[in-house]
Write a protein that holds these residues in place. Structure first.
Motif, PDB file in Angstrom:
ATOM      1  N   THR A   1       0.787  -1.239   0.000  1.00  0.00           N
ATOM      2  CA  THR A   1       0.000   0.000   0.000  1.00  0.00           C
ATOM      3  C   THR A   1       0.821   1.293   0.000  1.00  0.00           C
ATOM      4  O   THR A   1       0.253   2.378   0.129  1.00  0.00           O
ATOM      5  N   HIS A   2       2.137   1.162  -0.119  1.00  0.00           N
ATOM      6  CA  HIS A   2       2.905   2.385  -0.429  1.00  0.00           C
ATOM      7  C   HIS A   2       4.213   2.022  -1.119  1.00  0.00           C
ATOM      8  O   HIS A   2       5.117   1.452  -0.503  1.00  0.00           O
ATOM      9  N   THR A   3       4.281   2.389  -2.386  1.00  0.00           N
ATOM     10  CA  THR A   3       5.530   2.166  -3.106  1.00  0.00           C
ATOM     11  C   THR A   3       5.672   3.178  -4.235  1.00  0.00           C
ATOM     12  O   THR A   3       4.776   3.998  -4.473  1.00  0.00           O
ATOM     13  N   HIS A   4       6.834   3.155  -4.854  1.00  0.00           N
ATOM     14  CA  HIS A   4       7.119   3.966  -6.034  1.00  0.00           C
ATOM     15  C   HIS A   4       7.751   2.979  -7.012  1.00  0.00           C
ATOM     16  O   HIS A   4       8.978   2.819  -7.030  1.00  0.00           O
ATOM     17  N   ALA A   5       6.900   2.303  -7.791  1.00  0.00           N
ATOM     18  CA  ALA A   5       7.352   1.137  -8.568  1.00  0.00           C
ATOM     19  C   ALA A   5       8.576   1.427  -9.428  1.00  0.00           C
ATOM     20  O   ALA A   5       9.550   0.680  -9.420  1.00  0.00           O
TER      21      ALA A   5
ATOM     22  N   LEU B   1      -0.558  10.422   0.474  1.00  0.00           N
ATOM     23  CA  LEU B   1       0.365  11.466   0.955  1.00  0.00           C
ATOM     24  C   LEU B   1       1.403  10.870   1.911  1.00  0.00           C
ATOM     25  O   LEU B   1       1.073  10.033   2.752  1.00  0.00           O
ATOM     26  N   HIS B   2       2.670  11.316   1.792  1.00  0.00           N
ATOM     27  CA  HIS B   2       3.673  10.971   2.815  1.00  0.00           C
ATOM     28  C   HIS B   2       3.411  11.887   4.008  1.00  0.00           C
ATOM     29  O   HIS B   2       3.349  13.097   3.839  1.00  0.00           O
ATOM     30  N   LEU B   3       3.285  11.321   5.214  1.00  0.00           N
ATOM     31  CA  LEU B   3       3.074  12.208   6.375  1.00  0.00           C
ATOM     32  C   LEU B   3       3.805  11.715   7.621  1.00  0.00           C
ATOM     33  O   LEU B   3       3.838  10.528   7.913  1.00  0.00           O
TER      34      LEU B   3
ATOM     35  N   ALA C   1       1.240   7.529   4.123  1.00  0.00           N
ATOM     36  CA  ALA C   1       2.428   6.671   4.185  1.00  0.00           C
ATOM     37  C   ALA C   1       3.317   7.125   5.342  1.00  0.00           C
ATOM     38  O   ALA C   1       3.412   8.315   5.618  1.00  0.00           O
ATOM     39  N   HIS C   2       3.943   6.182   5.995  1.00  0.00           N
ATOM     40  CA  HIS C   2       4.878   6.358   7.109  1.00  0.00           C
ATOM     41  C   HIS C   2       4.181   6.592   8.446  1.00  0.00           C
ATOM     42  O   HIS C   2       4.288   5.757   9.329  1.00  0.00           O
ATOM     43  N   SER C   3       3.524   7.732   8.641  1.00  0.00           N
ATOM     44  CA  SER C   3       2.724   7.960   9.865  1.00  0.00           C
ATOM     45  C   SER C   3       3.474   7.594  11.145  1.00  0.00           C
ATOM     46  O   SER C   3       2.945   6.880  12.005  1.00  0.00           O
TER      47      SER C   3
ATOM     48  N   THR D   1       6.262  -1.429   1.105  1.00  0.00           N
ATOM     49  CA  THR D   1       7.725  -1.548   1.063  1.00  0.00           C
ATOM     50  C   THR D   1       8.382  -0.189   0.884  1.00  0.00           C
ATOM     51  O   THR D   1       9.541  -0.015   1.214  1.00  0.00           O
ATOM     52  N   ASP D   2       7.629   0.799   0.331  1.00  0.00           N
ATOM     53  CA  ASP D   2       8.211   2.035  -0.185  1.00  0.00           C
ATOM     54  C   ASP D   2       9.009   1.674  -1.441  1.00  0.00           C
ATOM     55  O   ASP D   2       9.014   0.510  -1.854  1.00  0.00           O
ATOM     56  N   GLY D   3       9.678   2.643  -2.054  1.00  0.00           N
ATOM     57  CA  GLY D   3      10.378   2.363  -3.310  1.00  0.00           C
ATOM     58  C   GLY D   3      11.642   1.546  -3.095  1.00  0.00           C
ATOM     59  O   GLY D   3      12.166   1.468  -1.988  1.00  0.00           O
TER      60      GLY D   3
END
Ligand SMILES: [Zn+2]
Length: 438
Positions: A65-69, A212-214, A249-251, A301-303
Motif C-alpha cells: 500500500t505504499h511504493t514507487h514502482a 500522501l507521505h506524512l 504513508a509512514h505515519s 515496502t516504499d520504493g
C-alpha cells in the motif's frame, strides 16, 4: 471445438492445498472471482484448469500500500545517506531526467518483482503515472496509481499539477478496472496548504484516493510545528482534509490524540518498516494502537531506493519484529494482525473486495511452496508466512482470475530485464552529462 464456445467460463480449480485457516481443501475460481472454498462440487469443476495444491498453500496476494514502482532504477544507488541529502543530491537530480518510457520500463521491472514475490495489488506514487499504468495493464496486476503533486511553492508547477490531474483522470479511463487513478500530493513540505485542499476537493469530486507521505521524520514534524504552528496531523485537520480517502504513508511521528483524529475521520495509514529503518526516519510506528483505534492500517515496502526490494514478506517480518523490539512486548504486532494488514486491510484501503480466500473475493491469490526447509513444518501457515517466508517461495500468482506466474515463470521476464537495464544505463548516462556541464 469446445474452446471456441464463447459462453464457456474461465475456471481454475486448485485442488488439495493448505488454506489460511490451517485446513486442507480446494478453491474454485470462476472468471475473476473466488466462487468456492473448501470442497467444490464436481459439477462446478467441469472444464476448469486444474492446479495441484499438494505441498502448497493458498494465500491471498499481498497489497503493497505504499511504493514507487519505477524506483527500481535506484536500487542500491545512494545508500546510507540522510533522507534530505539522499533526495536532494542523489535521487531528485536523476529523476529530473526520467521520461514516460523510463517509468514504463522501471514499472515493468517492478511488476515482475512483485508478481514473483506474491504481491497482486499496489498503491503507487510517481511522476508519469501513464507509464506505470501501461506497465500494470500489461502485467495483469492491480494498482491504484497516484500522480505526484510537487510544487515546492512554485505557482507555475502548482498550476501544471492541477492541469495534470484533469489530464490523467481522463487518460486513465482508457485502462481496465484493474488500473485506477488517484491524487498524490507528495508531502506537506513540498506541497502548499492551498494545493493540498485542492487535491482533497478534486479527489472528493471524482471519488479518488489521496495518497500522501506524512510524519515520516522528526525534521518534518519539527518544521510543521515551526511553519504551521502545529503537528502534521493537526495541520491537515485544520485544513479540513482528513477523510476516508486519505492514505498516509509512514505515519511515524504521531501522538495518541492525532491517531484518534485519524480514526475519527476514517483515514488509513501505511507502515513502511524497511524504509523507516534504513533512512533512520524513526521506528515507533504504533501498530497495535492504530489497529485498536480502528484505523485501516496497510503495509508497504516504499520504493526500491529505500527498502531495497518490493518483497512484502520482508516488510511483514520487519513490521512485527520492530514493534516487539521498541515496545519491549513480544505480543506486539502478532503475525495474524500483520498478515491481515498486508492482505485484507490493504485491499480495503485500495477499495477492492479482496485480500482473503473467501467466496465473492476477487481472485487475487498465490500458491506457496511448502517443501522448502524454511516452511517446514507448518504448525501455523500465517506464522510461517510472516516469520519465515521469502518472496521467492511463491510458486504461482493469480490476479483477477488470470495466472501471471506458474512454477516461478513470468512470461516475458527476460525481455523486461533487458529493456530495463538498457533504460537504466541511458538514464544515468544522461544525468551524468548534465551534472558534469554545471
Ligand atoms: Zn514513499
Amino acid at each position: 471445438m469446445q474452446d471456441m464456445d464463447m459462453t464457456k467460463k474461465n475456471k481454475i480449480y486448485i485442488k488439495n492445498a493448505l488454506l489460511p485457516g490451517q485446513t486442507v481443501g480446494d478453491v474454485l475460481i470462476t472468471e475473476n472471482k473466488i466462487t468456492h472454498v473448501g470442497t467444490v462440487p464436481e459439477s462446478e469443476c467441469q472444464g476448469a484448469e486444474v492446479l495441484d495444491g499438494t505441498d502448497k498453500a493458498v494465500i491471498p496476494g499481498f497489497a503493497n500500500t505504499h511504493t514507487h514502482a519505477a524506483m527500481t532504477y535506484f536500487r542500491g544507488y545512494g545508500d546510507d545517506l540522510d533522507l534530505m541529502d539522499w533526495l536532494n543530491n542523489m535521487v531528485w537530480p536523476v529523476e529530473a531526467h526520467l521520461t514516460p518510457e523510463d517509468v514504463y520500463w522501471g514499472s515493468k521491472m517492478a511488476c515482475v518483482e512483485m508478481i514473483k514475490s506474491g504481491t497482486t495489488a499496489f498503491l503507487d506514487m510517481y511522476t508519469f503515472p501513464e507509464g506505470t499504468a501501461q506497465a500494470v495493464e500489461e502485467s495483469g496486476m492491480r494498482a491504484v496509481l497516484s500522480y505526484t503533486m510537487f510544487d515546492q511553492g512554485n505557482e507555475e508547477r502548482a498550476k501544471l499539477d492541477r492541469e495534470n490531474l484533469d489530464k490523467y483522470l481522463n487518460d486513465f479511463r482508457g485502462f481496465s478496472d484493474r488500473v485506477q487513478f488517484s491524487v498524490g500530493p507528495h508531502a506537506i513540505y513540498t506541497v502548499s496548504g492551498k494545493q493540498l485542499k485542492y487535491a482533497h476537493e478534486f479527489a472528493k469530486e471524482h471519488d479518488l484516493l489521496v495518497h500522501l507521505h506524512l510524519s515520516e521524520t522528526y525534521v518534518e514534524w519539527k518544521e510543521a510545528c515551526r511553519k504551521y504552528g502545529t503537528t502534521p496531523v493537526r495541520y491537515l485537520n485544520n485544513l479540513g482534509i482528513l477523510s476516508p480517502r486519505l492514505v498516509l504513508a509512514h505515519s511515524l511521528w504521531m501522538d495518541s490524540e492525532e491517531l484518534q483524529m485519524l480514526a475519527d475521520n476514517g483515514c488509513s495509514t501505511v507502515h513502511n518498516p524497511a524504509s523507516n529503518m534504513k533512512l533512520a526516519s524513526g521506528y515507533r510506528f504504533r501498530f497495535d494502537e492504530m489497529r485498536k483505534k480502528g484505523i485501516k492500517l496497510g503495509i508497504g515496502t516504499d520504493g526500491c531506493s529505500s527498502s531495497n526490494t518490493l518483497d512484502m514478506t520482508t516488510a511483514m517480518r520487519l513490521a512485527s519484529f520492530l514493534a516487539k523490539a521498541w515496545s519491549g512486548d513480544p505480543k506486539a504486532a502478532p503475525a495474524r494482525d500483520v498478515f491481515e494488514s498486508a492482505t485484507k486491510t490493504g485491499y480495503e484501503i485500495l477499495r477492492v473486495n479482496g485480500g482473503e480466500i473467501s467466496v465473492g473475493s476477487v481472485a487475487d491469490l498465490c500458491l506457496v511452496d511448502l517443501t522448502v526447509p524454511e516452511m517446514t513444518p507448518v504448525h501455523n501457515l500465517i506464522s510461517n508466512m510472516v516469520y519465515s517466508a521469502c518472496g521467492s517461495f511463491i510458486d504461482t500468482t493469480i490476479v483477477n482470475g488470470k495466472i501471471l506466474m506458474r512454477n516461478r515463470v513470468v512470461e516475458g521476464e527476460e525481455e523486461v530485464r533487458e529493456q530495463f537495464l538498457k533504460h537504466c544505463h541511458d538514464l544515468f548516462e544522461r544525468s551524468k552529462k548534465t551534472t558534469n556541464k554545471k
